[in-house]
Design a protein around this motif. Structure first.
Motif, PDB file in Angstrom:
ATOM      1  N   THR A  64      54.456 -30.168  62.989  1.00 16.80           N
ATOM      2  CA  THR A  64      54.445 -28.708  62.974  1.00 16.80           C
ATOM      3  C   THR A  64      55.872 -28.172  62.902  1.00 16.80           C
ATOM      4  N   LEU A  65      56.071 -27.202  62.024  1.00 15.01           N
ATOM      5  CA  LEU A  65      57.390 -26.596  61.881  1.00 15.01           C
ATOM      6  C   LEU A  65      57.624 -25.589  62.999  1.00 15.01           C
ATOM      7  N   PRO A  66      58.867 -25.469  63.441  1.00 16.61           N
ATOM      8  CA  PRO A  66      59.175 -24.431  64.428  1.00 16.61           C
ATOM      9  C   PRO A  66      58.945 -23.046  63.826  1.00 16.61           C
ATOM     10  N   ASN A  67      58.645 -22.079  64.674  1.00 17.93           N
ATOM     11  CA  ASN A  67      58.365 -20.715  64.204  1.00 17.93           C
ATOM     12  C   ASN A  67      59.490 -20.150  63.356  1.00 17.93           C
ATOM     13  N   GLU A  68      60.746 -20.461  63.715  1.00 18.68           N
ATOM     14  CA  GLU A  68      61.882 -19.925  62.952  1.00 18.68           C
ATOM     15  C   GLU A  68      61.840 -20.414  61.500  1.00 18.68           C
ATOM     16  N   GLU A  69      61.482 -21.682  61.304  1.00 21.42           N
ATOM     17  CA  GLU A  69      61.422 -22.221  59.943  1.00 21.42           C
ATOM     18  C   GLU A  69      60.258 -21.618  59.168  1.00 21.42           C
ATOM     19  N   VAL A  70      59.135 -21.423  59.829  1.00 27.06           N
ATOM     20  CA  VAL A  70      57.983 -20.805  59.165  1.00 27.06           C
ATOM     21  C   VAL A  70      58.330 -19.393  58.735  1.00 27.06           C
ATOM     22  N   GLU A  71      58.938 -18.634  59.627  1.00 26.46           N
ATOM     23  CA  GLU A  71      59.324 -17.265  59.290  1.00 26.46           C
ATOM     24  C   GLU A  71      60.340 -17.236  58.155  1.00 26.46           C
ATOM     25  N   ALA A  72      61.267 -18.176  58.136  1.00 30.81           N
ATOM     26  CA  ALA A  72      62.261 -18.236  57.061  1.00 30.81           C
ATOM     27  C   ALA A  72      61.598 -18.561  55.724  1.00 30.81           C
ATOM     28  N   LEU A  73      60.591 -19.409  55.742  1.00 31.04           N
ATOM     29  CA  LEU A  73      59.895 -19.768  54.504  1.00 31.04           C
ATOM     30  C   LEU A  73      59.134 -18.590  53.903  1.00 31.04           C
ATOM     31  N   PHE A  74      58.558 -17.750  54.757  1.00 32.40           N
ATOM     32  CA  PHE A  74      57.694 -16.677  54.281  1.00 32.40           C
ATOM     33  C   PHE A  74      58.295 -15.293  54.485  1.00 32.40           C
ATOM     34  N   GLN A  75      59.582 -15.221  54.633  1.00 32.59           N
ATOM     35  CA  GLN A  75      60.248 -13.946  54.862  1.00 32.59           C
ATOM     36  C   GLN A  75      60.353 -13.171  53.552  1.00 32.59           C
ATOM     37  N   ARG A  76      60.000 -11.900  53.605  1.00 30.25           N
ATOM     38  CA  ARG A  76      60.107 -11.038  52.435  1.00 30.25           C
ATOM     39  C   ARG A  76      61.422 -10.287  52.499  1.00 30.25           C
ATOM     40  N   GLN A  77      62.020 -10.125  51.348  1.00 31.24           N
ATOM     41  CA  GLN A  77      63.261  -9.372  51.303  1.00 31.24           C
ATOM     42  C   GLN A  77      62.947  -7.889  51.453  1.00 31.24           C
ATOM     43  N   LYS A  78      63.761  -7.234  52.256  1.00 33.89           N
ATOM     44  CA  LYS A  78      63.571  -5.806  52.460  1.00 33.89           C
ATOM     45  C   LYS A  78      64.436  -5.060  51.451  1.00 33.89           C
ATOM     46  N   THR A  79      63.759  -4.398  50.532  1.00 34.77           N
ATOM     47  CA  THR A  79      64.469  -3.615  49.524  1.00 34.77           C
ATOM     48  C   THR A  79      63.989  -2.176  49.602  1.00 34.77           C
ATOM     49  N   GLY A  80      64.821  -1.296  49.124  1.00 36.46           N
ATOM     50  CA  GLY A  80      64.464   0.123  49.137  1.00 36.46           C
ATOM     51  C   GLY A  80      63.459   0.432  48.047  1.00 36.46           C
ATOM     52  N   PHE A  81      62.993   1.676  48.039  1.00 38.04           N
ATOM     53  CA  PHE A  81      62.064   2.108  47.013  1.00 38.04           C
ATOM     54  C   PHE A  81      62.867   2.412  45.752  1.00 38.04           C
ATOM     55  N   ARG A  82      62.251   2.267  44.633  1.00 39.19           N
ATOM     56  CA  ARG A  82      62.922   2.605  43.380  1.00 39.19           C
ATOM     57  C   ARG A  82      62.316   3.870  42.796  1.00 39.19           C
ATOM     58  N   GLU A  83      63.139   4.584  42.117  1.00 41.42           N
ATOM     59  CA  GLU A  83      62.696   5.829  41.484  1.00 41.42           C
ATOM     60  C   GLU A  83      61.889   5.498  40.227  1.00 41.42           C
ATOM     61  N   VAL A  84      60.801   6.206  40.057  1.00 40.60           N
ATOM     62  CA  VAL A  84      59.943   6.008  38.868  1.00 40.60           C
ATOM     63  C   VAL A  84      59.790   7.331  38.167  1.00 40.60           C
ATOM     64  N   ASP A  85      60.006   7.342  36.854  1.00 39.63           N
ATOM     65  CA  ASP A  85      59.814   8.555  36.056  1.00 39.63           C
ATOM     66  C   ASP A  85      58.407   8.569  35.469  1.00 39.63           C
ATOM     67  N   PHE A  86      57.758   9.731  35.558  1.00 38.19           N
ATOM     68  CA  PHE A  86      56.425   9.890  34.974  1.00 38.19           C
ATOM     69  C   PHE A  86      56.480  10.683  33.734  1.00 38.19           C
TER      70      PHE A  86
END
Length: 86
Positions: A64-86
């Motif tokens: 079993t992997l330690p929780n820190e390694e599991v979280e690192a494997l499945f961590q999503r990058q936090k990015t801002g919202f992007r502007e969309v033109d309609f």
């Protein structure tokens, strides 16, 4: 590997070869002085060949992997919202 048998001796004492293999001791058998075969218990053979493993078990890490390694494997990058033109 401690147990090494000449073929003739292994044939004559086959029950002992099997009993030792069942205790988890691989048994090497020589034919004409050369390595020929190894006698293993079923669990070891199945583990080495993946004989009884499901796909999930085959992909699962050996421990079993330690929780820190599991979280690192499945961590999503936090990015801002992007502007969309309609």
């Amino acid at each position: 590997m401690k147990a090494i048998w000449q073929l003739q001796e292994a044939k004559a004492r086959f029950s002992e070869v099997v009993e030792r293999a069942l205790k988890g001791e691989p048994q090497l058998v020589l034919r004409r002085g050369k390595k020929a075969v190894v006698v293993l218990d079923w669990e070891t053979y199945a583990r080495l060949t993946g004989e009884e493993a499901s796909v999930l078990e085959a992909l699962r890490p050996p421990k079993t992997l330690p929780n820190e390694e599991v979280e690192a494997l499945f961590q999503r990058q936090k990015t801002g919202f992007r502007e969309v033109d309609f």
